[in-house]
Motif scaffolding. Sequence first.
Motif, mmCIF file in Angstrom:
data_model
loop_
_atom_site.group_PDB
_atom_site.id
_atom_site.type_symbol
_atom_site.label_atom_id
_atom_site.label_comp_id
_atom_site.label_asym_id
_atom_site.label_seq_id
_atom_site.Cartn_x
_atom_site.Cartn_y
_atom_site.Cartn_z
ATOM 1 N N PHE A 235 48.172 41.702 39.778
ATOM 2 C CA PHE A 235 47.414 42.413 40.817
ATOM 3 C C PHE A 235 46.017 41.807 40.968
ATOM 4 O O PHE A 235 45.330 41.569 39.969
ATOM 5 N N MET A 236 45.589 41.601 42.210
ATOM 6 C CA MET A 236 44.236 41.125 42.492
ATOM 7 C C MET A 236 43.667 41.960 43.629
ATOM 8 O O MET A 236 44.351 42.160 44.642
ATOM 9 N N PRO A 237 42.424 42.443 43.474
ATOM 10 C CA PRO A 237 41.835 43.286 44.527
ATOM 11 C C PRO A 237 41.735 42.514 45.844
ATOM 12 O O PRO A 237 41.239 41.396 45.874
ATOM 13 N N GLY A 238 42.185 43.144 46.921
ATOM 14 C CA GLY A 238 42.185 42.481 48.223
ATOM 15 C C GLY A 238 40.811 42.356 48.847
ATOM 16 O O GLY A 238 40.664 41.779 49.925
ATOM 17 N N ASN A 239 39.791 42.910 48.177
ATOM 18 C CA ASN A 239 38.435 42.803 48.750
ATOM 19 C C ASN A 239 37.546 41.887 47.911
ATOM 20 O O ASN A 239 36.333 41.946 48.006
ATOM 21 N N ASN A 240 38.172 41.038 47.095
ATOM 22 C CA ASN A 240 37.383 40.155 46.232
ATOM 23 C C ASN A 240 37.715 38.689 46.551
ATOM 24 O O ASN A 240 38.696 38.145 46.040
ATOM 25 N N PRO A 241 36.889 38.063 47.407
ATOM 26 C CA PRO A 241 37.223 36.706 47.870
ATOM 27 C C PRO A 241 37.374 35.707 46.728
ATOM 28 O O PRO A 241 38.263 34.852 46.762
ATOM 29 N N ASP B 100 46.027 43.223 46.630
ATOM 30 C CA ASP B 100 46.120 44.680 46.761
ATOM 31 C C ASP B 100 45.243 45.223 47.886
ATOM 32 O O ASP B 100 44.025 45.010 47.886
ATOM 33 N N LEU B 101 45.884 45.916 48.817
ATOM 34 C CA LEU B 101 45.128 46.619 49.870
ATOM 35 C C LEU B 101 45.094 48.116 49.605
ATOM 36 O O LEU B 101 44.420 48.853 50.315
#
Length: 284
Positions: free
Chosen positions: A8-14, A31-32
């Motif tokens: 899992f990787m946060p979708g708001n972390n470029p 992840d959204l």
Amino acid sequence: MRNRTFLFMPGNNPGMLASAQCLGADVVIFDLEDAVAQTEKDAARILVSHALTELRPQGVGVTVRINGLDTPYWQADMEAVVAAGTDFVMVPKIESADQMLQVTTGIESARQKCGSTATVKALAIIETPLGLENAHAIASASKILHGILLGAEDFTASMGAQRTADGAEIAYARSRLLTACKAAGVLAIDTPFPFVADLERLEKDAAFAVQLGFDGKAVISPHHVHRVNQAFMPAPEKVNWAQRVMAAARKASEEGKGAVSLDGMMIDLPIIKRAERILLLADA
Ligand code: GLV
Ligand code: MG
């Protein structure tokens, strides 16, 4: 494509999105859903779509976890990520076969809308008591369902259970989900280990998932990837045993014998199946 680890990787972390292919996971999940605050849903969707088109990770499977079917975001999420190109769309909190069909139709219409001819498969998360009760109906509802992940954080929260490192509270959920997935022929993916710093117990938890028969495991920290990958690789002595089983079975069949023994153990069909799975995992 291997399927030992789903990171899992946060979708708001470029920064994290850009590093997706370097972290050793077999599959990455942008992840959204729960990693992204309500106020950032639109921005994260744009960022993830951009990562899919411009920074497309190579050599790893790509998944996007969209928002749940009970939110106002899921259709826009699905259309954006299917248009940008993803291997899988992961949908959280699936509770019924009907919802699984809604996902299947959603993916199909998103493909038509953008004119995509690429194959896009679905991954479901079961993480509520009702979802678990309907596990087999969900697992067998759609031809494009690739696998199901157990989401133990939401599951234990909705059960009113505590979440511990030994996982006693999710024993039934693990077994129920596993049998449903195996019966339907889709991948069974174990829940992430949430105690990020406890690497010793992470290894135990991953080894237990392998022992139960899970096909892969989700992870929420890059530090867990290598350890979980290793857990899913059979030890050299097991591979050696499996090779000897297959050789003995071949010999028996050439000689027209039904069963043979190896190291004092009867080699019959279930043993051969077990050996085949070990060799498959070792080869993957
Ligand atoms: C994953 O979504 C979980 O709730 O554990
Ligand atoms: Mg969840």
